[in-house]
Design a protein around this motif. Structure first.
Motif, PDB file in Angstrom:
ATOM      1  N   LEU A  92       0.830  -1.205   0.000  1.00 39.07           N
ATOM      2  CA  LEU A  92       0.000   0.000   0.000  1.00 39.07           C
ATOM      3  C   LEU A  92       0.865   1.256   0.000  1.00 39.07           C
ATOM      4  O   LEU A  92       0.545   2.239  -0.674  1.00 39.07           O
ATOM      5  N   ARG A  93       1.946   1.227   0.727  1.00 40.87           N
ATOM      6  CA  ARG A  93       2.878   2.365   0.709  1.00 40.87           C
ATOM      7  C   ARG A  93       3.484   2.533  -0.679  1.00 40.87           C
ATOM      8  O   ARG A  93       3.633   3.655  -1.167  1.00 40.87           O
ATOM      9  N   TYR A  94       3.818   1.432  -1.300  1.00 40.93           N
ATOM     10  CA  TYR A  94       4.353   1.487  -2.662  1.00 40.93           C
ATOM     11  C   TYR A  94       3.318   2.089  -3.610  1.00 40.93           C
ATOM     12  O   TYR A  94       3.665   2.863  -4.500  1.00 40.93           O
ATOM     13  N   TYR A  95       2.057   1.744  -3.415  1.00 49.71           N
ATOM     14  CA  TYR A  95       0.977   2.308  -4.222  1.00 49.71           C
ATOM     15  C   TYR A  95       0.980   3.839  -4.109  1.00 49.71           C
ATOM     16  O   TYR A  95       0.890   4.550  -5.111  1.00 49.71           O
ATOM     17  N   VAL A  96       1.097   4.347  -2.871  1.00 49.08           N
ATOM     18  CA  VAL A  96       1.110   5.792  -2.646  1.00 49.08           C
ATOM     19  C   VAL A  96       2.335   6.431  -3.290  1.00 49.08           C
ATOM     20  O   VAL A  96       2.233   7.462  -3.960  1.00 49.08           O
ATOM     21  N   SER A 102       4.151   9.553 -10.089  1.00 51.57           N
ATOM     22  CA  SER A 102       3.465   9.728 -11.371  1.00 51.57           C
ATOM     23  C   SER A 102       2.677  11.031 -11.429  1.00 51.57           C
ATOM     24  O   SER A 102       2.037  11.318 -12.435  1.00 51.57           O
ATOM     25  N   GLY A 103       2.696  11.794 -10.335  1.00 49.77           N
ATOM     26  CA  GLY A 103       1.975  13.055 -10.298  1.00 49.77           C
ATOM     27  C   GLY A 103       0.470  12.882 -10.172  1.00 49.77           C
ATOM     28  O   GLY A 103      -0.287  13.769 -10.555  1.00 49.77           O
ATOM     29  N   ARG A 104       0.038  11.767  -9.657  1.00 50.12           N
ATOM     30  CA  ARG A 104      -1.392  11.484  -9.517  1.00 50.12           C
ATOM     31  C   ARG A 104      -1.851  11.753  -8.091  1.00 50.12           C
ATOM     32  O   ARG A 104      -2.179  10.845  -7.338  1.00 50.12           O
ATOM     33  N   GLN A 105      -1.881  13.014  -7.710  1.00 49.20           N
ATOM     34  CA  GLN A 105      -2.334  13.398  -6.382  1.00 49.20           C
ATOM     35  C   GLN A 105      -3.776  12.951  -6.139  1.00 49.20           C
ATOM     36  O   GLN A 105      -4.150  12.624  -5.014  1.00 49.20           O
ATOM     37  N   ASP A 106      -4.574  12.921  -7.204  1.00 48.41           N
ATOM     38  CA  ASP A 106      -5.963  12.484  -7.064  1.00 48.41           C
ATOM     39  C   ASP A 106      -6.047  11.041  -6.573  1.00 48.41           C
ATOM     40  O   ASP A 106      -6.924  10.692  -5.786  1.00 48.41           O
ATOM     41  N   LYS A 107      -5.112  10.203  -7.004  1.00 53.86           N
ATOM     42  CA  LYS A 107      -5.111   8.807  -6.569  1.00 53.86           C
ATOM     43  C   LYS A 107      -4.658   8.682  -5.115  1.00 53.86           C
ATOM     44  O   LYS A 107      -5.083   7.782  -4.402  1.00 53.86           O
ATOM     45  N   VAL A 108      -3.791   9.600  -4.681  1.00 49.63           N
ATOM     46  CA  VAL A 108      -3.365   9.608  -3.279  1.00 49.63           C
ATOM     47  C   VAL A 108      -4.546   9.993  -2.386  1.00 49.63           C
ATOM     48  O   VAL A 108      -4.808   9.355  -1.367  1.00 49.63           O
ATOM     49  N   VAL A 109      -5.268  11.027  -2.797  1.00 48.71           N
ATOM     50  CA  VAL A 109      -6.445  11.451  -2.039  1.00 48.71           C
ATOM     51  C   VAL A 109      -7.488  10.337  -2.032  1.00 48.71           C
ATOM     52  O   VAL A 109      -8.087  10.042  -0.991  1.00 48.71           O
ATOM     53  N   ILE A 141      -2.129  15.547   3.840  1.00 50.11           N
ATOM     54  CA  ILE A 141      -3.273  14.658   3.580  1.00 50.11           C
ATOM     55  C   ILE A 141      -3.386  13.629   4.691  1.00 50.11           C
ATOM     56  O   ILE A 141      -4.474  13.370   5.204  1.00 50.11           O
ATOM     57  N   ALA A 142      -2.267  13.046   5.078  1.00 52.79           N
ATOM     58  CA  ALA A 142      -2.286  12.020   6.121  1.00 52.79           C
ATOM     59  C   ALA A 142      -2.773  12.602   7.445  1.00 52.79           C
ATOM     60  O   ALA A 142      -3.592  11.996   8.129  1.00 52.79           O
ATOM     61  N   SER A 143      -2.290  13.788   7.790  1.00 55.17           N
ATOM     62  CA  SER A 143      -2.718  14.385   9.055  1.00 55.17           C
ATOM     63  C   SER A 143      -4.201  14.723   9.020  1.00 55.17           C
ATOM     64  O   SER A 143      -4.894  14.584  10.024  1.00 55.17           O
ATOM     65  N   MET A 144      -4.728  15.140   7.843  1.00 50.34           N
ATOM     66  CA  MET A 144      -6.162  15.405   7.725  1.00 50.34           C
ATOM     67  C   MET A 144      -6.961  14.126   7.938  1.00 50.34           C
ATOM     68  O   MET A 144      -7.946  14.120   8.669  1.00 50.34           O
ATOM     69  N   VAL A 145      -6.537  13.045   7.299  1.00 57.22           N
ATOM     70  CA  VAL A 145      -7.256  11.770   7.427  1.00 57.22           C
ATOM     71  C   VAL A 145      -7.230  11.308   8.872  1.00 57.22           C
ATOM     72  O   VAL A 145      -8.255  10.889   9.416  1.00 57.22           O
ATOM     73  N   PHE A 146      -6.050  11.373   9.520  1.00 53.84           N
ATOM     74  CA  PHE A 146      -5.945  10.933  10.885  1.00 53.84           C
ATOM     75  C   PHE A 146      -6.785  11.809  11.819  1.00 53.84           C
ATOM     76  O   PHE A 146      -7.433  11.313  12.719  1.00 53.84           O
ATOM     77  N   SER A 147      -6.800  13.124  11.578  1.00 48.26           N
ATOM     78  CA  SER A 147      -7.587  14.034  12.422  1.00 48.26           C
ATOM     79  C   SER A 147      -9.075  13.770  12.261  1.00 48.26           C
ATOM     80  O   SER A 147      -9.802  13.693  13.263  1.00 48.26           O
ATOM     81  N   VAL A 148      -9.537  13.596  11.037  1.00 45.80           N
ATOM     82  CA  VAL A 148     -10.948  13.347  10.794  1.00 45.80           C
ATOM     83  C   VAL A 148     -11.347  12.002  11.382  1.00 45.80           C
ATOM     84  O   VAL A 148     -12.373  11.870  12.051  1.00 45.80           O
ATOM     85  N   SER A 149     -10.530  10.984  11.161  1.00 48.61           N
ATOM     86  CA  SER A 149     -10.851   9.659  11.685  1.00 48.61           C
ATOM     87  C   SER A 149     -10.866   9.666  13.211  1.00 48.61           C
ATOM     88  O   SER A 149     -11.717   9.048  13.824  1.00 48.61           O
ATOM     89  N   HIS A 150      -9.923  10.393  13.827  1.00 53.59           N
ATOM     90  CA  HIS A 150      -9.882  10.475  15.281  1.00 53.59           C
ATOM     91  C   HIS A 150     -11.118  11.208  15.805  1.00 53.59           C
ATOM     92  O   HIS A 150     -11.719  10.803  16.791  1.00 53.59           O
TER      93      HIS A 150
END
Length: 154
Positions: A92-96, A102-109, A141-150
């Motif tokens: 999964l980390r490799y996917y990110v 590849s410049g695909r920020q949309d796929k990261v989000v 992005i990661a901090s947003m996801v973690f904050s929202v999930s928390h």
């Protein structure tokens, strides 16, 4: 080996029931070859690293690991299950990383949107990993996801 034969018969039955005759022919043909007799690690790796990751097929990638995790249900398989979970997190980390390169920020989000809850279960592993990254957008992005999930879990 008996379980494999039973599973093969279930697949045949399903294909016949659904009327997938050409798929049934291809299935029968592949089963009759030596390739169809053993688990093909190379083909699975090729599927993951040549299809699922480069083509951003996150659902199929997660589904494959879900299937593998279901295979390890007995208490004797705990070490294998643990290893599989570590492998899954690395892939999964490799996917990110691949999406970022590849410049695909949309796929990261999309990745964090779909996998955020699962990643929260493995938060410590992911926090250390994000701390080592020099991509401020990914850390944000990661901090947003973690904050929202928390916040949702409170």
């Amino acid at each position: 080996m008996e379980n494999i034969r039973y599973a093969e018969e279930l697949v045949r039955e399903f294909l016949v029931f659904r009327g997938f005759t050409s798929t049934l022919q291809a299935y029968e043909s592949e089963l009759s070859t030596e390739i169809g007799r053993n688990f093909q690690v190379d083909k699975t790796l090729d599927l993951v690293f040549s299809e699922y990751i480069p083509k951003y097929q996150l659902g199929r990638l997660v589904g494959l690991f879900t299937f593998f995790k279901q295979c390890f249900t007995s208490p004797a398989d705990t070490e294998l299950f643990s290893t599989l979970v570590k492998l899954e997190l690395s892939v999964l980390r490799y996917y990110v990383v691949n999406a970022l390169k590849s410049g695909r920020q949309d796929k990261v989000v999309e990745f964090f949107g779909e996998s955020g809850n699962y990643l929260m279960q493995k938060r410590e592993d992911w926090l250390a990993w994000f701390g080592a990254l020099s991509y401020p957008s990914l850390a944000y992005i990661a901090s947003m996801v973690f904050s929202v999930s928390h916040a949702l879990s409170i």
